[in-house]
Design an enzyme around this catalytic site. Structure first.
Site, PDB file in Angstrom:
ATOM      1  N   ARG A   1      -7.411  -0.214  -6.674  1.00  0.00           N
ATOM      2  CA  ARG A   1      -7.628   0.852  -5.696  1.00  0.00           C
ATOM      3  C   ARG A   1      -7.809   2.168  -6.467  1.00  0.00           C
ATOM      4  O   ARG A   1      -7.010   2.488  -7.339  1.00  0.00           O
ATOM      5  CB  ARG A   1      -6.448   0.962  -4.706  1.00  0.00           C
ATOM      6  CG  ARG A   1      -6.341  -0.278  -3.799  1.00  0.00           C
ATOM      7  CD  ARG A   1      -5.465  -0.036  -2.599  1.00  0.00           C
ATOM      8  NE  ARG A   1      -6.103   0.826  -1.637  1.00  0.00           N
ATOM      9  CZ  ARG A   1      -5.467   1.383  -0.600  1.00  0.00           C
ATOM     10  NH1 ARG A   1      -4.164   1.171  -0.426  1.00  0.00           N
ATOM     11  NH2 ARG A   1      -6.116   2.149   0.256  1.00  0.00           N
TER      12      ARG A   1
ATOM     13  N   GLN B   1      -2.138   2.507  10.087  1.00  0.00           N
ATOM     14  CA  GLN B   1      -0.850   2.565   9.372  1.00  0.00           C
ATOM     15  C   GLN B   1       0.194   3.336  10.167  1.00  0.00           C
ATOM     16  O   GLN B   1       1.388   3.076  10.041  1.00  0.00           O
ATOM     17  CB  GLN B   1      -1.026   3.224   7.999  1.00  0.00           C
ATOM     18  CG  GLN B   1      -1.742   2.374   6.972  1.00  0.00           C
ATOM     19  CD  GLN B   1      -3.208   2.714   6.919  1.00  0.00           C
ATOM     20  OE1 GLN B   1      -3.816   3.078   7.934  1.00  0.00           O
ATOM     21  NE2 GLN B   1      -3.806   2.590   5.749  1.00  0.00           N
TER      22      GLN B   1
ATOM     23  N   ARG C   1       0.864  -1.179   0.000  1.00  0.00           N
ATOM     24  CA  ARG C   1       0.000   0.000   0.000  1.00  0.00           C
ATOM     25  C   ARG C   1       0.899   1.228   0.000  1.00  0.00           C
ATOM     26  O   ARG C   1       2.126   1.117   0.058  1.00  0.00           O
ATOM     27  CB  ARG C   1      -1.024  -0.006   1.144  1.00  0.00           C
ATOM     28  CG  ARG C   1      -0.680  -0.694   2.426  1.00  0.00           C
ATOM     29  CD  ARG C   1       0.400  -0.060   3.234  1.00  0.00           C
ATOM     30  NE  ARG C   1       0.160   1.349   3.446  1.00  0.00           N
ATOM     31  CZ  ARG C   1       1.085   2.230   3.695  1.00  0.00           C
ATOM     32  NH1 ARG C   1       2.361   1.863   3.805  1.00  0.00           N
ATOM     33  NH2 ARG C   1       0.801   3.504   3.856  1.00  0.00           N
ATOM     34  N   GLY C   2       0.272   2.416  -0.045  1.00  0.00           N
ATOM     35  CA  GLY C   2       1.047   3.644  -0.204  1.00  0.00           C
ATOM     36  C   GLY C   2       1.138   3.937  -1.703  1.00  0.00           C
ATOM     37  O   GLY C   2       1.454   3.038  -2.504  1.00  0.00           O
ATOM     38  N   ALA C   3       0.849   5.190  -2.070  1.00  0.00           N
ATOM     39  CA  ALA C   3       0.679   5.521  -3.488  1.00  0.00           C
ATOM     40  C   ALA C   3       1.849   5.088  -4.382  1.00  0.00           C
ATOM     41  O   ALA C   3       1.652   4.391  -5.383  1.00  0.00           O
ATOM     42  CB  ALA C   3       0.401   7.015  -3.617  1.00  0.00           C
TER      43      ALA C   3
ATOM     44  N   ASN D   1      -5.342  12.496   0.854  1.00  0.00           N
ATOM     45  CA  ASN D   1      -4.461  11.615   1.647  1.00  0.00           C
ATOM     46  C   ASN D   1      -5.345  10.837   2.615  1.00  0.00           C
ATOM     47  O   ASN D   1      -6.570  11.006   2.652  1.00  0.00           O
ATOM     48  CB  ASN D   1      -3.389  12.445   2.370  1.00  0.00           C
ATOM     49  CG  ASN D   1      -2.295  11.576   2.966  1.00  0.00           C
ATOM     50  OD1 ASN D   1      -1.749  10.709   2.291  1.00  0.00           O
ATOM     51  ND2 ASN D   1      -1.980  11.764   4.241  1.00  0.00           N
ATOM     52  N   LYS D   2      -4.741  10.000   3.407  1.00  0.00           N
ATOM     53  CA  LYS D   2      -5.472   9.121   4.331  1.00  0.00           C
ATOM     54  C   LYS D   2      -6.508   9.885   5.146  1.00  0.00           C
ATOM     55  O   LYS D   2      -6.260  11.010   5.587  1.00  0.00           O
ATOM     56  CB  LYS D   2      -4.450   8.431   5.243  1.00  0.00           C
ATOM     57  CG  LYS D   2      -4.993   7.451   6.241  1.00  0.00           C
ATOM     58  CD  LYS D   2      -5.878   6.385   5.632  1.00  0.00           C
ATOM     59  CE  LYS D   2      -5.236   5.655   4.474  1.00  0.00           C
ATOM     60  NZ  LYS D   2      -6.201   4.854   3.692  1.00  0.00           N
TER      61      LYS D   2
ATOM     62  N   ASP E   1      -1.966  10.944  -1.940  1.00  0.00           N
ATOM     63  CA  ASP E   1      -2.365   9.908  -2.901  1.00  0.00           C
ATOM     64  C   ASP E   1      -2.747  10.491  -4.254  1.00  0.00           C
ATOM     65  O   ASP E   1      -2.683   9.811  -5.264  1.00  0.00           O
ATOM     66  CB  ASP E   1      -3.525   9.084  -2.344  1.00  0.00           C
ATOM     67  CG  ASP E   1      -3.023   8.212  -1.201  1.00  0.00           C
ATOM     68  OD1 ASP E   1      -2.960   8.706  -0.057  1.00  0.00           O
ATOM     69  OD2 ASP E   1      -2.654   7.060  -1.474  1.00  0.00           O
TER      70      ASP E   1
HETATM   71  O1  MRU Z   1      -4.498   3.290   2.248  1.00  0.00           O
HETATM   72  P1  MRU Z   1      -3.011   3.474   2.176  1.00  0.00           P
HETATM   73  O2  MRU Z   1      -2.282   2.892   3.332  1.00  0.00           O
HETATM   74  O3  MRU Z   1      -2.463   3.012   0.841  1.00  0.00           O
HETATM   75  O4  MRU Z   1      -2.841   5.036   2.243  1.00  0.00           O
HETATM   76  C1  MRU Z   1      -1.553   5.588   2.214  1.00  0.00           C
HETATM   77  C2  MRU Z   1      -1.532   7.038   2.364  1.00  0.00           C
HETATM   78  O5  MRU Z   1      -2.540   7.708   2.497  1.00  0.00           O
HETATM   79  C3  MRU Z   1      -0.191   7.685   2.257  1.00  0.00           C
HETATM   80  O6  MRU Z   1      -0.110   8.821   3.067  1.00  0.00           O
HETATM   81  C4  MRU Z   1       0.015   8.105   0.794  1.00  0.00           C
HETATM   82  O7  MRU Z   1      -0.184   7.007  -0.065  1.00  0.00           O
HETATM   83  C5  MRU Z   1       1.357   8.654   0.560  1.00  0.00           C
HETATM   84  S1  MRU Z   1       2.530   7.352   0.527  1.00  0.00           S
HETATM   85  C6  MRU Z   1       4.073   7.921   0.244  1.00  0.00           C
END
Ligand code: MRU
Length: 368
Positions: A91, A202, A54-56, A253-254, A243
């Site tokens: 996603r 996370q 996970r993470g963009a 973002n999250k 994201d």
């Molecule tokens: O749902 P996730 O864990 O994929 O969400 C991740 C985030 O929101 C991060 O802050 C974002 O992807 C930046 S990652 C460098």
């Protein structure tokens, strides 16, 4: 970055030229450090949707390798189209997924099918290397902001972050955490307030784990504690990941990031968004209306997973039976709440003008 003295990236192909791709299973952290081999398109797609990865930025690179796995079985035009569609559906919010598939398609479509799989592995490896270098540069630029505060303040710099935008979310270094690693490595006194980041934790599970592995002082806080700490002068700076950013600087973002940005604005705390250019969606301008927000399972809200005293990892229900839950996974922080964006090309205001100062070659197609 290192775990137990061993250097890891978050994703790497097998040494035989890439019959499989290995990832760290992030659903098991921090209690177990497991790696899993992905051997098929479906396994790669599942790893993204179940958030083993996970993470963009890491979602984008995993999709690139997922395409490699697909093309070793079927490199026809239909195979390429079908694999891109499967991966794109995993996603919806992180635009790096679409960006990575676009890069791969542009490199592979013109080639004869027999050449596509080998070319795909080379391109995915290049994207992984570039992601690591991009994140290193974000850190180099962002470190200066931390150094300025340290020089002015003379004591430790308290930085609040939300979710995980560290090396686990990328190939290496991270986005929001890269400036923090750079500052720590340079000997600056930093301390990180880590939002736990319900519902999937996370922050508590991943950010605290990787900061701890690198020796960066940090404290986990409940998601609702940030505003209070800001009111009491205990936060010097917020840095979060992203994201998808619009051409005008709105940042998805999250879930919960927006509330931190509001509290930061109210308390005069600088609020930075760290991201690579691959996270900017130049085709849209209004984040709240145009960025698709992923809705995840209510079970992530009603249940929590953790380590029991007997050492077993258990999932328990925290709500009354029959209570309904909703689970929007991201929110949008309007550009007006963002002090600046930290990118691989430097730091600029979160606005169309600011982004185009850094990426002038996008001027022709950046939405206004
Ligand atoms: O749902 P996730 O864990 O994929 O969400 C991740 C985030 O929101 C991060 O802050 C974002 O992807 C930046 S990652 C460098």
């Amino acid at each position: 970055m290192k775990i137990g003295g061993v250097h890891y990236r978050t994703i790497w192909p097998s040494e035989d030229g890439g019959a499989a791709v290995c990832v760290i299973d992030q659903t098991k952290l921090p209690h177990e450090f497991n790696t899993v081999w992905l051997e098929t398109l479906d396994e790669a797609a599942r790893a993204i949707s179940t958030m083993q990865v996970r993470g963009a930025p890491l979602i984008g690179v995993t999709a690139a390798y997922g395409l490699c796995l697909a093309l070793t079985k079927n490199a026809s035009d239909e195979g390429l189209d079908g694999a891109c569609a499967t991966l794109a559906a995993t996603r919806p919010t992180a635009v790096n997924l679409r960006w990575a598939l676009g890069q791969m398609r542009a490199a592979l479509q013109p080639l004869p099918p027999a050449e596509r799989a080998a070319a795909a592995y080379a391109k995915a490896a290049q994207m992984a290397d570039e992601d690591a270098e991009t994140c290193r540069l974000i850190g180099q630029h962002g470190q200066k902001t931390i150094a300025d505060i340290a020089a002015r303040k003379g004591t430790r710099v308290n930085i609040l972050t939300h979710c995980n935008a560290g090396w686990l979310a990328c190939v290496d270094w991270g986005t929001a955490l890269s400036p923090i690693y750079h500052a720590h490595n340079a000997g600056l006194p930093v301390h990180v307030w880590v939002d736990e980041t319900r519902p999937r934790n996370q922050g508590a599970a991943l950010t605290a784990f990787e900061l701890g592995a690198h020796g960066v002082p940090h404290t986990i806080i409940a998601d609702n504690a940030g505003g209070h700490l800001m009111q009491h002068g205990q936060v010097d700076l917020c840095i979060v990941g992203c994201d998808r950013m619009t051409a005008m600087g709105d940042a998805a973002n999250k879930i919960g990031t927006y509330l931190k940005a509001l509290a930061a604005k109210d308390n005069g705390v600088p609020f930075y968004v760290a991201l690579p250019e691959s996270t900017i969606d130049w085709t849209i301008s209004d984040g709240v209306r145009e960025i698709p927000i992923e809705e995840r399972s209510p079970g992530e809200v009603t249940h929590m997973t953790g380590l029991a005293e007997n050492g077993e990892v258990l999932t328990v229900q925290v709500t009354a039976p029959g209570s309904h839950a909703a689970n929007p996974a991201f929110d949008v922080t309007p550009a007006r709440l963002v002090t600046g964006v930290m990118t691989e090309r430097g730091i600029a205001p979160a606005s169309r003008e600011g982004l185009l100062q850094l990426f002038p070659e996008r001027a022709d197609h950046a939405r206004a």
